[in-house]
Design an enzyme around this catalytic site. Structure first.
Site, PDB file in Angstrom:
ATOM      1  N   ARG A  30       0.833  -1.213   0.000  1.00 48.99           N
ATOM      2  CA  ARG A  30       0.000   0.000   0.000  1.00 48.99           C
ATOM      3  C   ARG A  30       0.868   1.265   0.000  1.00 48.99           C
ATOM      4  O   ARG A  30       1.025   1.914  -1.034  1.00 48.99           O
ATOM      5  CB  ARG A  30      -0.948  -0.027   1.229  1.00 48.99           C
ATOM      6  CG  ARG A  30      -2.082   0.974   1.162  1.00 48.99           C
ATOM      7  CD  ARG A  30      -1.721   2.382   1.607  1.00 48.99           C
ATOM      8  NE  ARG A  30      -1.245   2.450   2.989  1.00 48.99           N
ATOM      9  CZ  ARG A  30      -0.655   3.544   3.499  1.00 48.99           C
ATOM     10  NH1 ARG A  30      -0.481   4.629   2.765  1.00 48.99           N
ATOM     11  NH2 ARG A  30      -0.207   3.545   4.755  1.00 48.99           N
ATOM     12  N   ASP A  31       1.482   1.588   1.110  1.00 46.94           N
ATOM     13  CA  ASP A  31       2.312   2.806   1.174  1.00 46.94           C
ATOM     14  C   ASP A  31       3.468   2.689   0.182  1.00 46.94           C
ATOM     15  O   ASP A  31       3.857   3.657  -0.472  1.00 46.94           O
ATOM     16  CB  ASP A  31       2.847   2.971   2.608  1.00 46.94           C
ATOM     17  CG  ASP A  31       3.231   4.396   2.953  1.00 46.94           C
ATOM     18  OD1 ASP A  31       3.669   5.122   2.056  1.00 46.94           O
ATOM     19  OD2 ASP A  31       3.119   4.773   4.134  1.00 46.94           O
ATOM     20  N   HIS A 223       4.709   4.438  12.740  1.00 46.00           N
ATOM     21  CA  HIS A 223       4.756   4.347  11.273  1.00 46.00           C
ATOM     22  C   HIS A 223       5.797   5.379  10.822  1.00 46.00           C
ATOM     23  O   HIS A 223       5.511   6.577  10.763  1.00 46.00           O
ATOM     24  CB  HIS A 223       3.363   4.673  10.722  1.00 46.00           C
ATOM     25  CG  HIS A 223       3.289   4.734   9.233  1.00 46.00           C
ATOM     26  ND1 HIS A 223       2.906   3.660   8.452  1.00 46.00           N
ATOM     27  CD2 HIS A 223       3.548   5.739   8.353  1.00 46.00           C
ATOM     28  CE1 HIS A 223       2.914   4.008   7.184  1.00 46.00           C
ATOM     29  NE2 HIS A 223       3.309   5.275   7.086  1.00 46.00           N
ATOM     30  N   HIS A 225       8.581   6.997   8.332  1.00 46.99           N
ATOM     31  CA  HIS A 225       9.285   7.183   7.057  1.00 46.99           C
ATOM     32  C   HIS A 225      10.731   7.557   7.395  1.00 46.99           C
ATOM     33  O   HIS A 225      11.023   8.057   8.479  1.00 46.99           O
ATOM     34  CB  HIS A 225       8.568   8.245   6.210  1.00 46.99           C
ATOM     35  CG  HIS A 225       7.282   7.713   5.638  1.00 46.99           C
ATOM     36  ND1 HIS A 225       7.179   7.260   4.349  1.00 46.99           N
ATOM     37  CD2 HIS A 225       6.066   7.515   6.202  1.00 46.99           C
ATOM     38  CE1 HIS A 225       5.944   6.819   4.130  1.00 46.99           C
ATOM     39  NE2 HIS A 225       5.236   6.964   5.248  1.00 46.99           N
ATOM     40  N   CYS A 256       3.812   9.146   0.852  1.00 49.71           N
ATOM     41  CA  CYS A 256       2.500   9.652   0.480  1.00 49.71           C
ATOM     42  C   CYS A 256       2.675  10.644  -0.659  1.00 49.71           C
ATOM     43  O   CYS A 256       3.467  11.585  -0.543  1.00 49.71           O
ATOM     44  CB  CYS A 256       1.830  10.328   1.680  1.00 49.71           C
ATOM     45  SG  CYS A 256       0.266  11.086   1.217  1.00 49.71           S
ATOM     46  N   ASN A 265       9.322   4.399   3.516  1.00 50.76           N
ATOM     47  CA  ASN A 265       9.171   3.887   4.876  1.00 50.76           C
ATOM     48  C   ASN A 265      10.483   3.240   5.321  1.00 50.76           C
ATOM     49  O   ASN A 265      11.326   2.854   4.494  1.00 50.76           O
ATOM     50  CB  ASN A 265       8.089   2.800   4.911  1.00 50.76           C
ATOM     51  CG  ASN A 265       6.711   3.339   4.617  1.00 50.76           C
ATOM     52  OD1 ASN A 265       6.017   3.791   5.519  1.00 50.76           O
ATOM     53  ND2 ASN A 265       6.301   3.326   3.351  1.00 50.76           N
TER      54      ASN A 265
HETATM   55  P1  HMG Z   1     -12.908  14.261  -2.553  1.00 48.46           P
HETATM   56  O1  HMG Z   1     -12.490  14.619  -3.931  1.00 48.46           O
HETATM   57  O2  HMG Z   1     -13.267  15.350  -1.595  1.00 48.46           O
HETATM   58  O3  HMG Z   1     -14.072  13.154  -2.595  1.00 48.46           O
HETATM   59  O4  HMG Z   1     -11.716  13.414  -1.923  1.00 48.46           O
HETATM   60  P2  HMG Z   1     -15.646  13.305  -2.740  1.00 48.46           P
HETATM   61  O5  HMG Z   1     -16.272  12.686  -1.532  1.00 48.46           O
HETATM   62  O6  HMG Z   1     -16.008  14.726  -3.078  1.00 48.46           O
HETATM   63  O7  HMG Z   1     -15.940  12.392  -4.008  1.00 48.46           O
HETATM   64  C1  HMG Z   1     -15.422  12.718  -5.280  1.00 48.46           C
HETATM   65  C2  HMG Z   1     -15.683  11.548  -6.222  1.00 48.46           C
HETATM   66  O8  HMG Z   1     -14.908  10.421  -5.814  1.00 48.46           O
HETATM   67  C3  HMG Z   1     -17.119  11.074  -6.228  1.00 48.46           C
HETATM   68  O9  HMG Z   1     -17.381  10.515  -7.518  1.00 48.46           O
HETATM   69  C4  HMG Z   1     -17.126   9.964  -5.217  1.00 48.46           C
HETATM   70  O10 HMG Z   1     -18.152   9.018  -5.411  1.00 48.46           O
HETATM   71  C5  HMG Z   1     -15.779   9.326  -5.456  1.00 48.46           C
HETATM   72  P3  HMG Z   1     -18.182  11.328  -8.645  1.00 48.46           P
HETATM   73  O11 HMG Z   1     -19.501  11.653  -7.988  1.00 48.46           O
HETATM   74  O12 HMG Z   1     -17.358  12.561  -8.913  1.00 48.46           O
HETATM   75  O13 HMG Z   1     -18.253  10.360  -9.765  1.00 48.46           O
HETATM   76  N1  HMG Z   1     -15.229   8.686  -4.274  1.00 48.46           N
HETATM   77  C6  HMG Z   1     -14.627   7.502  -4.270  1.00 48.46           C
HETATM   78  N2  HMG Z   1     -14.344   6.637  -5.252  1.00 48.46           N
HETATM   79  C7  HMG Z   1     -13.672   5.511  -4.904  1.00 48.46           C
HETATM   80  N3  HMG Z   1     -13.270   5.249  -3.649  1.00 48.46           N
HETATM   81  C8  HMG Z   1     -13.510   6.106  -2.648  1.00 48.46           C
HETATM   82  C9  HMG Z   1     -14.221   7.291  -2.949  1.00 48.46           C
HETATM   83  N4  HMG Z   1     -14.600   8.338  -2.203  1.00 48.46           N
HETATM   84  C10 HMG Z   1     -15.218   9.189  -3.012  1.00 48.46           C
HETATM   85  N5  HMG Z   1     -13.085   5.838  -1.415  1.00 48.46           N
HETATM   86  C11 HMG Z   1     -11.036  11.615  -0.505  1.00 48.46           C
HETATM   87  C12 HMG Z   1     -11.808  12.922  -0.589  1.00 48.46           C
HETATM   88  C13 HMG Z   1     -10.926  11.234   0.961  1.00 48.46           C
HETATM   89  C14 HMG Z   1     -11.777  10.557  -1.283  1.00 48.46           C
HETATM   90  C15 HMG Z   1      -9.623  11.858  -1.100  1.00 48.46           C
HETATM   91  O14 HMG Z   1      -9.064  12.983  -0.496  1.00 48.46           O
HETATM   92  C16 HMG Z   1      -8.695  10.684  -0.906  1.00 48.46           C
HETATM   93  O15 HMG Z   1      -8.905   9.620  -1.435  1.00 48.46           O
HETATM   94  N6  HMG Z   1      -7.614  10.862  -0.156  1.00 48.46           N
HETATM   95  C17 HMG Z   1      -6.650   9.783   0.124  1.00 48.46           C
HETATM   96  C18 HMG Z   1      -5.379  10.043  -0.611  1.00 48.46           C
HETATM   97  C19 HMG Z   1      -4.427   8.919  -0.283  1.00 48.46           C
HETATM   98  O16 HMG Z   1      -4.718   7.763  -0.489  1.00 48.46           O
HETATM   99  N7  HMG Z   1      -3.233   9.292   0.237  1.00 48.46           N
HETATM  100  C20 HMG Z   1      -2.235   8.309   0.620  1.00 48.46           C
HETATM  101  C21 HMG Z   1      -2.647   7.517   1.797  1.00 48.46           C
HETATM  102  S1  HMG Z   1      -2.433   8.372   3.334  1.00 48.46           S
HETATM  103  C22 HMG Z   1      -0.739   8.117   3.697  1.00 48.46           C
HETATM  104  O17 HMG Z   1       0.003   7.620   2.889  1.00 48.46           O
HETATM  105  C23 HMG Z   1      -0.236   8.407   5.089  1.00 48.46           C
HETATM  106  C24 HMG Z   1      -0.037   7.150   5.913  1.00 48.46           C
HETATM  107  O18 HMG Z   1       0.886   6.286   5.298  1.00 48.46           O
HETATM  108  C25 HMG Z   1       0.454   7.518   7.319  1.00 48.46           C
HETATM  109  C26 HMG Z   1       1.722   8.356   7.356  1.00 48.46           C
HETATM  110  O19 HMG Z   1       2.641   8.148   6.540  1.00 48.46           O
HETATM  111  O20 HMG Z   1       1.795   9.181   8.293  1.00 48.46           O
HETATM  112  C27 HMG Z   1      -1.354   6.379   6.102  1.00 48.46           C
HETATM  113 MG    MG Z   2       3.059   6.448   5.299  1.00 53.39          MG
END
Ligand code: HMG
Ligand code: MG
Length: 325
Positions: A30-31, A223, A225, A256, A265
């Site tokens: 994933r990450d 967690h 990095h 990310c 990581n």
């Molecule tokens: P948004 O654009 O505000 O979403 O994003 P929305 O609710 O307005 O929806 C927009 C469109 O996306 C809609 O479709 C929804 O249905 C669809 P449309 O009506 O336009 O056709 N939609 C989805 N489709 C599939 N799967 C879904 C989903 N949700 C809505 N789950 C949102 C808000 C939260 C979705 C966005 O900001 C997002 O996905 N963010 C995550 C980004 C990400 O994955 N980043 C990396 C992971 S975090 C990380 O790495 C940190 C971590 O490792 C810890 C650390 O390192 O500290 C965990």
């Molecule tokens: Mg991370």
């Protein structure tokens, strides 16, 4: 004269006050793959998961259910989950950023999820299109739904040690986020050093503060990095502070895509080498991990960054096994 062989395992020198065993929570699929330049084929992801389980991994974050417009690299989440056969008792987790992701993960057959909040407004906006409070409310809603049907939830507090826009992060913001997620019902709280800036004193300070707010150390994970090369030192500080779950990524992959300046990581092989040396059980086969790292580097056509994998496979990090898929 023959070339001396490198060591295949560290000398075991236990230290007082260390746990007998810890959980290594593998985030490579994933990450590790979410910010790849090229999209990795589903078959490679599936083989990666299979190799990790075969190497002894018992806590694996497989993918995330996010919109492909946000993370195109993981758009095959359903297919990845469908292709993976976790061994009996292994955790196979998916990251879900909202209710829609949770429902999709459930439909795909996932039985443990991770939610993510940000300790800062800036990263909440960049990564989740909301603010800090909004990220908490959204995750708490998922936790409530998940608890109602007996699905365990892991809660990430990202930017717990520093933020690229806001700089130093207010300890109270981290503590509140961790306490709120724990209070909502998260089983584990993973304190995220998203950009890899923490140092050991910082780890101790945050772990102490979070525990003071009612989150037991036994429920904490780190967690880390490794952007500034501090991750292993921070694990040691975590161990000394009573933490027993550590996230890592095979080969040191990952970051990310919405956290500027972040790199990979902590590499799983490097983590396991240190833990083995301390006499702490992980259940992981370090040679199999190193081979997996080497194989993945070959498939990606890019070097891994694990020093231990490079030493164990007697190759510079850029050399590796032939890709098998
Ligand atoms: P948004 O654009 O505000 O979403 O994003 P929305 O609710 O307005 O929806 C927009 C469109 O996306 C809609 O479709 C929804 O249905 C669809 P449309 O009506 O336009 O056709 N939609 C989805 N489709 C599939 N799967 C879904 C989903 N949700 C809505 N789950 C949102 C808000 C939260 C979705 C966005 O900001 C997002 O996905 N963010 C995550 C980004 C990400 O994955 N980043 C990396 C992971 S975090 C990380 O790495 C940190 C971590 O490792 C810890 C650390 O390192 O500290 C965990
Ligand atoms: Mg991370």
């Amino acid at each position: 004269m023959t070339t001396p062989l490198p060591r295949s395992h560290p000398r075991v020198v236990p230290r007082e006050g260390m746990p007998a065993a810890v959980t290594v929570y593998e985030v490579g699929p994933r990450d590790g793959l979410q910010a790849e330049t090229d999209v990795i084929p589903t078959a490679v992801k599936s083989e990666l998961c299979a190799r990790l389980f075969a190497a002894g991994t018992r806590a694996l974050e497989l993918t995330s259910f996010v919109p492909p417009s946000w993370v195109p690299q993981l758009a095959d989440a359903h297919a990845v989950v469908a292709s993976v056969r976790p061994p009996e008792g292994a955790r196979a987790v998916a990251l879900v950023p909202n209710r829609r992701g949770f429902e999709d993960a459930l439909a795909a057959g996932v039985r443990e999820v991770a939610v993510v909040v940000s300790a800062t407004d800036a990263f909440a906006r960049a990564n989740l299109n909301t603010d800090r409070a909004g990220s908490l409310a959204r995750s708490a809603a998922v936790v409530t739904d998940a608890r109602a049907i007996g699905i365990p939830v892991r809660g990430y507090v990202s930017m717990a040690f520093g933020d690229p826009w806001e700089g130093d992060v207010d300890v109270a913001a981290v503590v509140d986020a961790a306490a709120e997620l724990y209070g909502a019902g998260c089983r584990t709280i993973a304190l995220g050093d998203t950009i890899g800036v923490a140092t050991p004193g910082d780890v101790e300070r945050i772990v102490d503060a979070v525990e003071d707010a009612g989150v037991p150390r036994s429920a904490l994970a780190l967690h880390l990095h490794d952007t500034y090369g501090q991750a292993l030192a921070n694990v040691l500080a975590g161990l000394q502070s009573g933490v027993t779950e550590f996230d890592s990524s095979v080969g040191g992959l990952g970051r990310c895509p919405y956290a500027p300046g972040a790199t990979g990581n902590l590499a799983t092989e490097d983590l396991v080498w240190m833990l083995e040396g301390l006499g702490i059980r992980t259940g992981l086969d370090i040679a199999a991990l190193a081979r997996t790292s080497s194989w993945l580097a070959g498939v990606r056509g890019r070097p891994h960054v694990s020093r231990v994998a490079a030493a164990l496979t007697r190759t510079p990090p850029e050399l590796s096994e032939e890709p098998s898929v």
